[in-house]
Design a protein around this motif. Structure first.
Motif, short mmCIF file in Angstrom:
data_model
loop_
_atom_site.label_atom_id
_atom_site.label_comp_id
_atom_site.label_asym_id
_atom_site.label_seq_id
_atom_site.Cartn_x
_atom_site.Cartn_y
_atom_site.Cartn_z
N GLN A 79 33.86 85.78 11.56
CA GLN A 79 35.34 86.11 11.41
C GLN A 79 35.77 86.23 9.98
N LYS A 80 34.82 85.73 9.07
CA LYS A 80 35.18 85.81 7.69
C LYS A 80 34.76 87.23 7.21
N LEU A 81 34.01 87.86 7.89
CA LEU A 81 33.47 89.23 7.46
C LEU A 81 34.62 90.22 7.91
N LEU A 82 35.07 89.92 9.35
CA LEU A 82 36.02 90.86 9.86
C LEU A 82 37.45 90.60 8.83
N GLY A 83 37.58 89.41 8.24
CA GLY A 83 38.82 89.32 7.44
C GLY A 83 38.45 90.43 6.38
N VAL A 84 37.48 90.42 5.62
CA VAL A 84 37.03 91.22 4.51
C VAL A 84 37.53 92.53 5.01
N LEU A 85 37.02 93.19 6.36
CA LEU A 85 37.43 94.49 6.61
C LEU A 85 38.69 94.73 6.90
N ASN A 86 39.41 93.78 7.29
CA ASN A 86 41.02 93.70 7.44
C ASN A 86 41.57 93.89 5.86
N GLY A 87 41.22 93.28 5.09
CA GLY A 87 41.72 93.32 3.66
C GLY A 87 41.20 94.92 3.32
N LEU A 88 40.10 95.53 3.60
CA LEU A 88 39.80 96.60 3.22
C LEU A 88 40.91 97.80 3.63
N LYS A 89 40.92 97.50 5.00
CA LYS A 89 41.66 98.42 5.70
C LYS A 89 43.13 98.46 5.12
N TYR A 90 43.87 97.51 4.68
CA TYR A 90 45.02 97.34 4.14
C TYR A 90 45.09 97.77 2.73
N ALA A 91 44.20 97.76 2.13
CA ALA A 91 43.92 98.49 0.76
C ALA A 91 43.61 100.04 1.01
N ASP A 92 43.68 100.53 2.10
CA ASP A 92 43.34 101.80 2.53
C ASP A 92 41.68 102.42 1.92
N TYR A 93 41.05 101.24 2.31
CA TYR A 93 39.60 101.42 1.91
C TYR A 93 39.29 102.12 0.43
N ALA A 128 26.88 95.14 4.86
CA ALA A 128 27.01 95.82 3.47
C ALA A 128 26.45 97.22 3.59
N LEU A 129 25.53 97.57 4.40
CA LEU A 129 25.07 98.92 4.45
C LEU A 129 25.96 99.95 5.06
N LEU A 130 26.57 99.35 5.97
CA LEU A 130 27.70 100.06 6.53
C LEU A 130 28.74 100.56 5.67
N LEU A 131 29.19 99.39 5.07
CA LEU A 131 30.27 99.65 3.98
C LEU A 131 29.70 100.61 3.02
N ARG A 132 28.74 100.64 2.52
CA ARG A 132 28.10 101.56 1.72
C ARG A 132 28.16 103.12 2.09
N LYS A 133 27.80 103.24 3.16
CA LYS A 133 27.85 104.56 3.90
C LYS A 133 29.30 104.90 4.22
N GLY A 134 30.27 103.81 4.22
CA GLY A 134 31.55 104.37 4.49
C GLY A 134 31.84 104.13 6.07
N GLU A 135 31.01 103.62 6.65
CA GLU A 135 31.42 103.40 8.24
C GLU A 135 31.88 102.01 8.47
N PHE A 136 33.13 102.11 8.35
CA PHE A 136 33.97 100.91 8.32
C PHE A 136 34.42 100.30 9.78
N GLU A 137 34.60 101.50 10.56
CA GLU A 137 34.95 101.13 11.97
C GLU A 137 33.47 100.71 12.74
N GLU A 138 32.39 101.20 12.15
CA GLU A 138 31.08 100.81 12.63
C GLU A 138 30.91 99.31 12.53
N ALA A 139 31.24 99.17 11.20
CA ALA A 139 30.95 97.74 10.82
C ALA A 139 32.08 96.89 11.60
N ARG A 140 33.24 97.05 12.02
CA ARG A 140 33.99 96.31 12.62
C ARG A 140 33.58 96.19 14.05
#
Length: 148
Positions: A79-93, A128-140
């Motif tokens: 849940q915490k990591l999903l929150g981080v991903l949501n924050g990144l989404k609102y910051a337009d990655y 972390a690996l998926l974020l480095r690759k820019g695969e945000f939806e895959e991480a989600r």
């Protein structure tokens, strides 16, 4: 002494069936020593010696509760990591936001390595690996799969 004899006969009967003789219950017989493994016999010895027997501890203590606890910890972290991903989404990655999130993830990964928490280490490392690759939806999707 009669209790010992009775327990010894019980052991002998379990191992050899109904063929029990008094000769089998002599003082040199290993059957009496094997009686020490019977809880009743240990209790009897404790009673006549005046000592208390401590209850036996289970060989695998509360494993079901421990597993549930680990799953709860993982769900909380997911849940915490999903929150981080949501924050990144609102910051337009943005690159700056992603780099900051990666720094925080790497700091958490270092803590998890020290704690030897392999389950959460795998979760954080994968995100972390998926974020480095820019695969945000895959991480989600990865995190949502863990949460179900």
């Amino acid at each position: 002494m009669w209790k010992v004899l009775k327990l010894s006969k019980k052991i002998k009967k379990e191992i050899h069936g109904d063929r029990v003789s008094t000769h089998d219950l002599g003082k040199e017989n290993p059957m009496i020593w094997s009686a020490l493994n019977i809880k009743e016999f240990r209790q009897f010895l404790a009673e006549i010696s005046g000592k208390k027997i401590e209850p036996e501890k289970p060989k695998f203590p509360e494993t079901k509760k421990a597993v549930e606890s680990v799953h709860d910890d993982i769900k909380l972290e997911v849940q915490k990591l999903l929150g981080v991903l949501n924050g990144l989404k609102y910051a337009d990655y943005s690159q700056k936001a992603v780099e900051k999130a990666l720094k925080e993830l790497e700091a958490e990964i270092e803590k998890l390595i020290e704690e030897k928490n392999l389950e959460l280490l795998g979760v954080y490392s994968t995100v972390a690996l998926l974020l480095r690759k820019g695969e945000f939806e895959e991480a989600r999707e990865f995190l949502k799969g863990l949460n179900s």
